[in-house]
Design an enzyme around this catalytic site. Structure first.
Site, PDB file in Angstrom:
ATOM      1  CG  ASP A  55      -1.795  -1.225   1.303  1.00 15.03           C
ATOM      2  OD1 ASP A  55      -2.235  -1.698   0.243  1.00 15.03           O
ATOM      3  OD2 ASP A  55      -1.987  -1.737   2.416  1.00 15.03           O
ATOM      4  CE  LYS A  95       3.499  -2.505  -4.373  1.00 17.45           C
ATOM      5  NZ  LYS A  95       2.994  -2.156  -3.041  1.00 17.45           N
ATOM      6  N   GLY A  96       0.902   1.450  -7.422  1.00 19.67           N
ATOM      7  CA  GLY A  96       0.019   1.533  -8.591  1.00 19.67           C
ATOM      8  C   GLY A  96       0.106   2.895  -9.238  1.00 19.67           C
ATOM      9  N   GLY A 147      -4.044  -4.578  -4.564  1.00 23.83           N
ATOM     10  CA  GLY A 147      -5.069  -3.646  -5.043  1.00 23.83           C
ATOM     11  C   GLY A 147      -4.364  -2.372  -5.447  1.00 23.83           C
ATOM     12  CG  HIS A 148      -1.172  -2.355  -7.766  1.00 27.52           C
ATOM     13  ND1 HIS A 148      -0.288  -3.041  -8.555  1.00 27.52           N
ATOM     14  CD2 HIS A 148      -0.809  -2.636  -6.489  1.00 27.52           C
ATOM     15  CE1 HIS A 148       0.576  -3.701  -7.785  1.00 27.52           C
ATOM     16  NE2 HIS A 148       0.264  -3.475  -6.530  1.00 27.52           N
ATOM     17  CD  GLN A 193       1.185  -8.747  -2.476  1.00 31.76           C
ATOM     18  OE1 GLN A 193       1.987  -9.316  -3.175  1.00 31.76           O
ATOM     19  NE2 GLN A 193      -0.071  -8.596  -2.836  1.00 31.76           N
ATOM     20  N   PRO A 212      -9.450  -1.076   7.857  1.00 31.01           N
ATOM     21  CG  PRO A 212     -10.100  -0.614  10.044  1.00 31.01           C
ATOM     22  CD  PRO A 212     -10.419  -1.486   8.878  1.00 31.01           C
ATOM     23  NE  ARG A 213      -4.223   0.417   3.030  1.00 32.90           N
ATOM     24  CZ  ARG A 213      -4.368   1.143   1.926  1.00 32.90           C
ATOM     25  NH1 ARG A 213      -4.053   2.417   1.920  1.00 32.90           N
ATOM     26  NH2 ARG A 213      -4.820   0.594   0.821  1.00 32.90           N
ATOM     27  CG  ASP A 230      -0.962  14.662  -0.666  1.00 31.89           C
ATOM     28  OD1 ASP A 230      -0.196  13.697  -0.864  1.00 31.89           O
ATOM     29  OD2 ASP A 230      -2.203  14.571  -0.762  1.00 31.89           O
TER      30      ASP A 230
HETATM   31  P1  IMP Z   1      -2.230 -12.757   1.963  1.00 33.08           P
HETATM   32  O1  IMP Z   1      -1.291 -12.206   0.958  1.00 33.08           O
HETATM   33  O2  IMP Z   1      -3.678 -12.587   1.573  1.00 33.08           O
HETATM   34  O3  IMP Z   1      -1.901 -14.170   2.328  1.00 33.08           O
HETATM   35  O4  IMP Z   1      -2.085 -11.920   3.315  1.00 33.08           O
HETATM   36  C1  IMP Z   1      -0.933 -12.007   4.136  1.00 33.08           C
HETATM   37  C2  IMP Z   1      -0.606 -10.657   4.754  1.00 33.08           C
HETATM   38  O5  IMP Z   1      -0.194  -9.750   3.727  1.00 33.08           O
HETATM   39  C3  IMP Z   1      -1.786  -9.975   5.432  1.00 33.08           C
HETATM   40  O6  IMP Z   1      -1.314  -9.226   6.523  1.00 33.08           O
HETATM   41  C4  IMP Z   1      -2.339  -9.052   4.373  1.00 33.08           C
HETATM   42  O7  IMP Z   1      -3.016  -7.960   4.916  1.00 33.08           O
HETATM   43  C5  IMP Z   1      -1.034  -8.605   3.719  1.00 33.08           C
HETATM   44  N1  IMP Z   1      -1.191  -8.187   2.312  1.00 33.08           N
HETATM   45  C6  IMP Z   1      -1.309  -8.983   1.234  1.00 33.08           C
HETATM   46  N2  IMP Z   1      -1.407  -8.267   0.115  1.00 33.08           N
HETATM   47  C7  IMP Z   1      -1.326  -6.980   0.488  1.00 33.08           C
HETATM   48  C8  IMP Z   1      -1.319  -5.754  -0.244  1.00 33.08           C
HETATM   49  O8  IMP Z   1      -1.407  -5.706  -1.468  1.00 33.08           O
HETATM   50  N3  IMP Z   1      -1.194  -4.619   0.503  1.00 33.08           N
HETATM   51  C9  IMP Z   1      -1.052  -4.648   1.849  1.00 33.08           C
HETATM   52  N4  IMP Z   1      -1.040  -5.772   2.566  1.00 33.08           N
HETATM   53  C10 IMP Z   1      -1.177  -6.928   1.888  1.00 33.08           C
END
Ligand code: IMP
Length: 422
Positions: A13, A16-17, A40-41, A218, A297-298, A326
């Site tokens: 997050d 990168k997208g 999710g880009h 990721q 929520p992050r 920003d």
């Molecule tokens: P998984 O990839 O679904 O197996 O999730 C494993 C861990 O990676 C979890 O903590 C997810 O929230 C995190 N995670 C997987 N993909 C993303 C991403 O694209 N952005 C942020 N966290 C991610």
């Protein structure tokens, strides 16, 4: 002519997208090498907000070929939905714009059901995955029970493999088997047009002097080997994944760009030394820090330079891209972690033992905020002096120059300091 790899330096997050989308303007080929639809880009073009889960961002440019490499895992239903959404928005998705490796692995309902079972069993110790079946699919690949894209075209193998998977990992549950047939029958009919040899395409493209962008997914701290295990994803997310995730040699990449958010976020469980409730709540609200994939929520905190130094080193980062700058506009003071206190000892690199990282207490230096809206600024020189001081502090601490600064969600809110395509 150049090959640029973009990787996340934190817990995903990082934006990168957005930066990939900016770079695709001059890319001939854009390839993803790891992960699946856990990513999710998010790309904002004018009033349109497009979230890409599987297809690389090159798909939004007319003349660019997008590549789904053998290192990825694909849920066909998600892919089909994404193709249809893009087509409905007027983007061309055809064999001229998308190529998929037959070696990529398929996410089946067995993986989805198995993941649910594992996370439930773990209870309060769960990883907090995206529940997209990523982990079990990569695990099955290593167990040699995986189902690859190419298997969808061989009915005998498909039936045999699915029956085995359901017997071994879903207690022979007929419902799961029916679901497998339901989801996977007929996929060969529409996915076939996209299948091709990714390694040959990339090799020819490089030999022809084209511009190639390799889009990481990721972030470094979610890497299966180098992240905060077991609170990680199940693939390698660092540059080491490129060669095996695409079938290209080790010297394929010319430039590595590390994407770093101006503060820290993560979703799911696991250590996050700079997490801090009060500032975290504020960053989450101002920064819209809710998962693009899951809406969760992050968790948020200040930037952690020790963690970023680790990621810069692992990836051999040549340039930094600093995103969401920003979001810090209204902070009087901005803190940056530059040391940890563990067991009463100050340390300035990531501790080798994970347990120490879990318990690390961050120590901060405090920099002045700039207190003004920077989102409409388009050149580095026009940024407030204090903003530039913040950027220069990060760049000099990490000993890496900055190539781009993102100061807003839209494509146009990007300040380019270095033209990476040369
Ligand atoms: P998984 O990839 O679904 O197996 O999730 C494993 C861990 O990676 C979890 O903590 C997810 O929230 C995190 N995670 C997987 N993909 C993303 C991403 O694209 N952005 C942020 N966290 C991610």
């Amino acid at each position: 002519m150049s090959v640029i790899a973009v990787v996340g330096l934190q817990w995903g997050d990082e934006g990168k997208g957005k930066i990939c989308d900016v770079l695709t303007e001059r890319a001939d080929v854009v390839a993803r090498f790891s992960g699946g639809d856990n990513a999710g880009h998010t790309i904002v073009i004018g009033d349109d907000k497009i979230i890409l889960n599987l297809i690389p961002s090159g798909i939004l440019r007319e003349e660019t070929m997008s590549v789904i490499g053998p290192g990825m895992v694909i849920n066909p239903e998600v892919l089909k939905g994404e193709i249809e959404r893009l087509r409905a928005l007027g983007y061309e998705v055809s064999k001229e714009t998308l190529i998929i490796s037959p070696k990529a692995h398929i996410i089946t309902p067995v993986s989805l059901a198995f993941e649910e079972r594992l996370e439930n069993l773990l209870g309060k110790n769960k990883v907090g995955t995206t529940m997209r079946g990523i982990g079990p699919t990569y695990a099955l690949k290593l167990l040699r029970f995986g189902l690859r894209v190419e298997d969808l075209f061989d009915k005998t193998t498909l039936v045999k493999r699915l029956n085995f998977l359901v017997d071994a990992f879903a207690d022979g549950d007929e419902k799961v088997l029916d679901e497998c047939y339901d989801k996977l029958t007929g996929v060969d009919g529409w996915i076939g047009e996209f299948i091709g040899d990714v390694s040959i395409l990339l090799s020819n493209s490089k030999n022809d002097g084209e511009n190639i962008l390799l889009e990481g997914a990721q972030g470094t701290m979610l890497d299966i080997d180098f992240g905060t295990y077991p609170f990680v994803t199940s693939s390698n997310t660092t540059v080491g994944a490129i060669s095996r995730g695409l079938g290209v040699p080790l010297d394929f990449v010319d430039t590595v760009v590390g994407v770093m958010k101006a503060y820290t976020t993560r979703v799911g469980a696991g250590p996050l030394p700079t997490e801090e409730e009060s500032v975290g709540d504020l960053l989450r609200e101002v920064g819209g820090e809710y998962g693009a994939r899951t809406g969760r929520p992050r968790r948020c905190g200040w930037l952690d330079l020790l963690q970023c130094e680790y990621a810069v080193r692992l990836n051999g980062v040549d340039y930094l891209t600093l995103t969401k700058l920003d979001i810090l506009d209204d902070f009087d003071k901005i803190k940056v972690c530059n040391k940890y206190l563990t067991n009463d000892t100050e340390i300035d690199t990531l501790p080798p033992f994970q347990s120490e990282f879990f318990d690390a207490n961050p120590e901060y230096i405090e920099l002045d905020g700039w207190g003004e809206d920077i989102s409409e600024i388009h050149s580095y020189e026009d940024l407030p002096h204090k903003t530039r001081k913040y950027i220069e502090y990060l760049s000099s601490s990490l000993q890496v120059p900055v190539s781009h600064i993102s100061n807003g969600a839209d494509r146009k809110n990007t300040i380019e300091l270095v033209n990476l395509w040369g």
